[in-house]
Design an enzyme around this catalytic site. Structure first.
Site, mmCIF file in Angstrom:
data_model
loop_
_atom_site.group_PDB
_atom_site.id
_atom_site.type_symbol
_atom_site.label_atom_id
_atom_site.label_comp_id
_atom_site.label_asym_id
_atom_site.label_seq_id
_atom_site.Cartn_x
_atom_site.Cartn_y
_atom_site.Cartn_z
ATOM 1 N N HIS A 25 -2.080 6.805 4.562
ATOM 2 C CA HIS A 25 -1.049 5.764 4.663
ATOM 3 C C HIS A 25 0.311 6.163 4.091
ATOM 4 O O HIS A 25 1.043 5.345 3.534
ATOM 5 C CB HIS A 25 -1.531 4.462 4.018
ATOM 6 C CG HIS A 25 -1.039 3.258 4.766
ATOM 7 N ND1 HIS A 25 -1.473 1.979 4.517
ATOM 8 C CD2 HIS A 25 -0.126 3.134 5.767
ATOM 9 C CE1 HIS A 25 -0.878 1.123 5.327
ATOM 10 N NE2 HIS A 25 -0.044 1.823 6.091
ATOM 11 N N CYS A 35 0.779 -1.229 0.000
ATOM 12 C CA CYS A 35 0.000 0.000 0.000
ATOM 13 C C CYS A 35 0.816 1.288 0.000
ATOM 14 O O CYS A 35 0.681 2.109 -0.900
ATOM 15 C CB CYS A 35 -0.935 -0.020 1.211
ATOM 16 S SG CYS A 35 -1.920 1.461 1.350
#
Length: 470
Positions: free
Chosen positions: A159, A104
Site C-alpha cells: 500500500h 493506511c
C-alpha cells in the site's frame, strides 16, 4: 477519480534529502556484499549468528486496522488471543503507542522511513493505479537494514504504490510476496517480487494469511544463518473479511474470528522461530497500522476510529519480545509513535540514520530494555493533508481539526488522566491552549501545500476505490 497528492516542495524545512538514495546505497554496497558473502560460508555464518546479541533478527507483524482493545492482553474478554497474550507476558506491552497518521498509506510511509508522512509526499490513502507512491529518494527500513547486512523481506499488504517503481523490490527488500493495496480495492493481485503471479477473486483470498505465513517461514529458513528483517503485513481485520470456513465460529462475528485467526497464524511464526532455535536472537514486534474500520473493533472506550486523531483512531497495541533483552511482562507507559521504530531498528542493527534529512522519531531501546527512559525532543503532531489535526506534548493533547474540517473551538485534554477525551479543559487552561496553538502554527509553516490530483485509472481491471461487495 480524485486523490490527494502532496506537491513535494524541495526545501530543508520539510526534510529535503541532500543525498540521493542510490548514493546512500552505493556507500554501503561494499559492506553489504561482504556480509552477504560471509553468510553463505558455514564458519562465517556461525560467527554471524554469534553476534546476534548486537544484531537481532527483526520480525515486524502489522495488523490492518486492529483496535486498541481487541486483544486479551489489552483487556478484551470476548476474543481469544492466547498466542499474542503470551507474547506480551514474555516481553513488553506499550499502553501509549501511536501510529503517525490516521489512514493506511501515510501510516506505513512513516514507519518505513522514520519521517512524518508529508515529508514523503504520501498524505492520504493510495488507490489502485495511483500515479504516486513512495519516492525513490526515501531510505526505507529495508534499505537501511540491508545496508547493515540484513536479508530483507516484505510480506503481505504493501500500500505504498502499485506501479513497479513503487514496489518493495525497488525500496530495499530482497523479497516481496503480497498484495499491493487493501482488501477493499480490486482486483486482488498477488505479487512475487515485481511479478503478478495470481488474481484472487472471491473466495480465492480465504487462505491468503496462511500463504503469507508460509512465505515468511520459508524466508526464515533460507536466511537463518544471517540477520534478517521480515516486514510482515496482515490484510486482516480490514474489511471485507473472507476467512476459510473452518475458521468461522458459530455465534461469533467474522471480525472476532479474524483476530483469532491472526493469533493462530502468529503462533505458527513463533513456533518456526523456536524450531529453528532463533527465538533468543529475534526481536518480534506485534502491532497495528490504524484504529478500527467499520462497526467492529473494540477501542476499549477510547474515542474515535480510523481517520480520527482522537485516541481510538491512533492509539493501537504494540507488543515487543526479545528474550533476555526485553524484561518479560513489562508494561511501558512512555508515549511512543511509529516513526520511532526506524531509529530503534537501525541502531540495533549497528547502523545510523543518514544525517542529510529530518528524522522525526527517537530510539525506543532505553524503554524497551527497561534500562532507561527517553526525553522527547519534540511533540507529536498528526497531520491530515497539509493541516495539523492534533498535537500531543507531555500529557496535553490539543485537537484543532476533525479530519479536514477545523474545529470552531479547539479541544484540550489531559490524556493521561482522561484517555477517553471526555472532559475538555480549554477554559481551565487557556495558557496551555495558546502555547500549543502557536506551536501548531509554526509547525504548519513547514508542511507543503497539498493539491487535489485528478487521474485516470489506466488499468481497466482496477476499481477506483470503495468496498468490495462481491
Amino acid at each position: 477519480m480524485s486523490a490527494a497528492c502532496a506537491l513535494r516542495q524541495r526545501f530543508q524545512q520539510t526534510g529535503k534529502p541532500t543525498m540521493k538514495r542510490r548514493n546512500f546505497l552505493k556507500q554501503v554496497a561494499g559492506a553489504t556484499a561482504l556480509s552477504a558473502m560471509s553468510a553463505t560460508a558455514t564458519g562465517a555464518a556461525r560467527e554471524e549468528r554469534g553476534r546476534a546479541a548486537a544484531t537481532p533478527n527483526l520480525l515486524w507483524i502489522w495488523c490492518d486496522n486492529l483496535a486498541y482493545g481487541d486483544l486479551g492482553c489489552y483487556g478484551n474478554k470476548r476474543i481469544n488471543t492466547p498466542v499474542i497474550d503470551g507474547l506480551a507476558e514474555s516481553g513488553a506491552r506499550f499502553t501509549q503507542y501511536y501510529i503517525a497518521h490516521t489512514v493506511c498509506s501515510p501510516s506505513r510511509a512513516a514507519l518505513l522511513t522514520g519521517r512524518q508522512p508529508f515529508r514523503t509526499g504520501i498524505v492520504d490513502v493510495l488507490r489502485p493505479d495511483s500515479p504516486t507512491g513512495i519516492p525513490s529518494d526515501e531510505i526505507t527500513l529495508g534499505d537501511a537494514l540491508r545496508a547493515n547486512g540484513y536479508a530483507t523481506a516484505a510480506i503481505g499488504k504493501w500500500h505504498l504504490g502499485d506501479r513497479t517503481e513503487y514496489l518493495p523490490a525497488q525500496h530495499g527488500f530482497d523479497f516481496y510476496f503480497g498484495l499491493p493495496y487493501s482488501m477493499d480495492m480490486l482486483p486482488t493481485l498477488l505479487y512475487r517480487n515485481n511479478d503478478i503471479i495470481e488474481e484472487l477473486p472471491g473466495d480465492a483470498v480465504q487462505n491468503i494469511t496462511e500463504r503469507f505465513v508460509d512465505e515468511a517461514i520459508s524466508f526464515m529458513e533460507t536466511n537463518r544463518d544471517r540477520p534478517f528483517f521480515i516486514y510482515f503485513n496482515h490484510t486482516l481485520p480490514h474489511p471485507p473479511i473472507n476467512l476459510p470456513p473452518e475458521r468461522r465460529s458459530p455465534g461469533q462475528t467474522v471480525y472476532d474470528d479474524a483476530i483469532e485467526h491472526i493469533d493462530d497464524q502468529t503462533g505458527r511464526l513463533l513456533a518456526a522461530l523456536d524450531r529453528m532455535e532463533l527465538a533468543e536472537e529475534t526481536l518480534v514486534v506485534f502491532t497495528s497500522d490504524n484504529g478500527p474500520m467499520g462497526k467492529y473493533g473494540d477501542t476499549a472506550g477510547l474515542r474515535g476510529r480510523i481517520r480520527d486523531s482522537y485516541e481510538g483512531g491512533i492509539r493501537v497495541p504494540l507488543i515487543a519480545r526479545w528474550p533476555g533483552k526485553i524484561p518479560a511482562g513489562s508494561v511501558v507507559d512512555t508515549p511512543a509513535i511509529s516513526y520511532d521504530i526506524f531509529p530503534t531498528f537501525v541502531k540495533l542493527a549497528g547502523g545510523k540514520p543518514p544525517a542529510d534529512r529530518i528524522y522525526d522519531g527517537q530510539d525506543l531501546w532505553p524503554v524497551l530494555s527497561g534500562k532507561g527512559d527517553i526525553k522527547r525532543d519534540k511533540p507529536f503532531f498528526w497531520v491530515y493533508l497539509d493541516k495539523v489535526t492534533a498535537m500531543r506534548k507531555g500529557n496535553w493533547k490539543l485537537h484543532v481539526s476533525h479530519r479536514d474540517s477545523p474545529l470552531e473551538i479547539p479541544e484540550l485534554y489531559d490524556v493521561k488522566s482522561d484517555p477517553y477525551e471526555a472532559r475538555p479543559l480549554n477554559e481551565r487552561h487557556p495558557d496551555i491552549v495558546k502555547e500549543m496553538l502557536e506551536a501548531i502554527r509554526n509547525y504548519e509553516a513547514g508542511i507543503p501545500k497539498v493539491w487535489s490530483l485528478q487521474y485516470p485509472v489506466r488499468d481497466p481491471n482496477k476499481r477506483n476505490s470503495g468496498v468490495r461487495r462481491e
